[in-house]
Write an enzyme that holds these catalytic residues in place. Structure first.
Site, PDB file in Angstrom:
ATOM      1  N   ARG A  52      -8.134  -4.577  -0.864  1.00  0.00           N
ATOM      2  CA  ARG A  52      -7.481  -3.440  -0.418  1.00  0.00           C
ATOM      3  C   ARG A  52      -7.863  -2.333  -1.308  1.00  0.00           C
ATOM      4  O   ARG A  52      -7.902  -2.504  -2.481  1.00  0.00           O
ATOM      5  CB  ARG A  52      -6.049  -3.781   0.149  1.00  0.00           C
ATOM      6  CG  ARG A  52      -5.966  -4.466   1.205  1.00  0.00           C
ATOM      7  CD  ARG A  52      -4.348  -4.484   1.784  1.00  0.00           C
ATOM      8  NE  ARG A  52      -4.293  -5.690   2.483  1.00  0.00           N
ATOM      9  CZ  ARG A  52      -3.996  -6.929   2.411  1.00  0.00           C
ATOM     10  NH1 ARG A  52      -4.006  -7.439   1.031  1.00  0.00           N
ATOM     11  NH2 ARG A  52      -3.897  -7.739   3.265  1.00  0.00           N
ATOM     12  N   LYS A  97       0.175  -5.681  -1.601  1.00  0.00           N
ATOM     13  CA  LYS A  97       0.689  -5.514  -0.053  1.00  0.00           C
ATOM     14  C   LYS A  97       1.529  -6.839  -0.074  1.00  0.00           C
ATOM     15  O   LYS A  97       2.573  -6.887   0.526  1.00  0.00           O
ATOM     16  CB  LYS A  97      -0.467  -5.271   0.820  1.00  0.00           C
ATOM     17  CG  LYS A  97       0.041  -5.398   2.341  1.00  0.00           C
ATOM     18  CD  LYS A  97      -1.010  -4.989   3.290  1.00  0.00           C
ATOM     19  CE  LYS A  97      -0.476  -4.892   4.775  1.00  0.00           C
ATOM     20  NZ  LYS A  97      -1.418  -4.467   5.668  1.00  0.00           N
ATOM     21  N   HIS A 149     -11.415   1.177   4.412  1.00  0.00           N
ATOM     22  CA  HIS A 149     -11.358  -0.271   4.657  1.00  0.00           C
ATOM     23  C   HIS A 149     -12.534  -0.997   5.149  1.00  0.00           C
ATOM     24  O   HIS A 149     -12.591  -2.244   5.240  1.00  0.00           O
ATOM     25  CB  HIS A 149     -10.322  -0.427   5.758  1.00  0.00           C
ATOM     26  CG  HIS A 149      -9.107  -1.451   5.645  1.00  0.00           C
ATOM     27  ND1 HIS A 149      -8.282  -1.580   4.530  1.00  0.00           N
ATOM     28  CD2 HIS A 149      -9.068  -2.719   6.508  1.00  0.00           C
ATOM     29  CE1 HIS A 149      -7.745  -2.672   4.617  1.00  0.00           C
ATOM     30  NE2 HIS A 149      -7.893  -3.222   5.666  1.00  0.00           N
ATOM     31  N   ARG A 191     -13.761  -3.628   2.459  1.00  0.00           N
ATOM     32  CA  ARG A 191     -13.172  -4.800   2.760  1.00  0.00           C
ATOM     33  C   ARG A 191     -13.731  -5.577   3.912  1.00  0.00           C
ATOM     34  O   ARG A 191     -13.750  -6.901   3.815  1.00  0.00           O
ATOM     35  CB  ARG A 191     -11.914  -4.759   2.895  1.00  0.00           C
ATOM     36  CG  ARG A 191     -10.966  -5.911   3.051  1.00  0.00           C
ATOM     37  CD  ARG A 191      -9.512  -5.584   2.678  1.00  0.00           C
ATOM     38  NE  ARG A 191      -8.432  -6.424   3.307  1.00  0.00           N
ATOM     39  CZ  ARG A 191      -8.071  -7.548   2.575  1.00  0.00           C
ATOM     40  NH1 ARG A 191      -8.483  -7.879   1.230  1.00  0.00           N
ATOM     41  NH2 ARG A 191      -7.206  -8.258   3.187  1.00  0.00           N
ATOM     42  N   TYR A 221     -11.588  -8.380  12.788  1.00  0.00           N
ATOM     43  CA  TYR A 221     -11.397  -7.402  11.661  1.00  0.00           C
ATOM     44  C   TYR A 221     -12.916  -7.292  10.938  1.00  0.00           C
ATOM     45  O   TYR A 221     -13.298  -6.200  10.605  1.00  0.00           O
ATOM     46  CB  TYR A 221     -10.410  -8.307  10.624  1.00  0.00           C
ATOM     47  CG  TYR A 221     -10.315  -7.525   9.313  1.00  0.00           C
ATOM     48  CD1 TYR A 221      -9.030  -6.655   9.195  1.00  0.00           C
ATOM     49  CD2 TYR A 221     -11.027  -7.721   8.270  1.00  0.00           C
ATOM     50  CE1 TYR A 221      -9.043  -5.912   8.016  1.00  0.00           C
ATOM     51  CE2 TYR A 221     -10.949  -7.156   7.096  1.00  0.00           C
ATOM     52  CZ  TYR A 221      -9.924  -6.209   7.091  1.00  0.00           C
ATOM     53  OH  TYR A 221      -9.776  -5.441   5.721  1.00  0.00           O
ATOM     54  N   HIS A 231      -5.190 -13.420   6.001  1.00  0.00           N
ATOM     55  CA  HIS A 231      -5.025 -13.140   7.575  1.00  0.00           C
ATOM     56  C   HIS A 231      -4.163 -14.333   8.081  1.00  0.00           C
ATOM     57  O   HIS A 231      -4.141 -15.377   7.494  1.00  0.00           O
ATOM     58  CB  HIS A 231      -6.362 -13.000   8.202  1.00  0.00           C
ATOM     59  CG  HIS A 231      -6.909 -11.532   7.915  1.00  0.00           C
ATOM     60  ND1 HIS A 231      -8.184 -11.253   8.465  1.00  0.00           N
ATOM     61  CD2 HIS A 231      -6.440 -10.461   7.344  1.00  0.00           C
ATOM     62  CE1 HIS A 231      -8.445 -10.175   8.006  1.00  0.00           C
ATOM     63  NE2 HIS A 231      -7.514  -9.587   7.326  1.00  0.00           N
TER      64      HIS A 231
END
Length: 181
Positions: free
Chosen positions: A39, A63, A129, A132, A164, A155
């Site tokens: 991230r 995170k 993002h 990633r 994603y 995830h």
């Protein structure tokens, strides 16, 4: 999600994007961001000493608090060998000194490069993002199983990971279609 961003799927578009970035910090931001799959909040905090002279990087993600170990590819080692400065300096140092660039600055750098490369409209939105997501898509493209990518990205479901990284129903169908038994 109002500002959804997507992976850069085409290697040709990715190469145009990289070439549109200023050599050094800005280009390394995109290259290491794609190579590490971190991230942006974790990526921007990297210090030269965490990379220089190393073959891998171990860190705890901000995170989720999850420990990640990232082994360096030959292209990453090449970038790392070019880093200049003290071990305590940020890899993506702000010109103001002593601080990393901000998320907003990283976003601007990537967006401006995508526009200069002529891929911004084609991708349909680029942001911090994107790197990633491109990392995840490259893993998928290289035959890494979605469940493993899910684990790497931390995830909670394969479905979330597929969405994603932008794996479409057509790509899934093509993958199944390619299997000969």
């Amino acid at each position: 999600m109002a500002n959804e961003v997507f992976p850069i799927k085409s290697k040709r578009d990715y190469n145009k994007f990289i070439k549109a970035l200023k050599p050094g910090r800005d280009r390394w931001l995109a290259q290491l961001g794609t190579a590490f799959g971190l991230r942006i909040s974790d990526l921007l905090l990297l210090k030269i000493g965490q990379l220089r002279g190393q073959k891998s990087l171990t860190l705890r993600e901000k995170k989720r608090g999850k420990k990640r170990v990232i082994t360096f590819s030959s292209s990453v080692l090449k970038i790392v060998s070019q880093l200049e400065g003290n071990d305590d300096d940020y890899v993506f140092a702000s010109r103001k000194g002593g601080q990393p660039i901000t998320r907003v600055q990283a976003y601007r750098i990537l967006n401006d490069a995508a526009k200069r490369a002529g891929i911004y409209e084609k991708i349909g939105g680029i942001g911090t993002h994107t790197l990633r997501k491109t990392f995840g898509y490259r893993l998928y493209e290289n035959g890494v199983d979605v469940s493993r990518i899910m684990s790497i990205l931390n995830h909670s479901s394969e479905r979330e990971t597929a969405k994603y990284i932008g794996i479409t129903a057509d790509e899934i169908e093509a993958a199944y279609d390619s299997i000969e038994v």
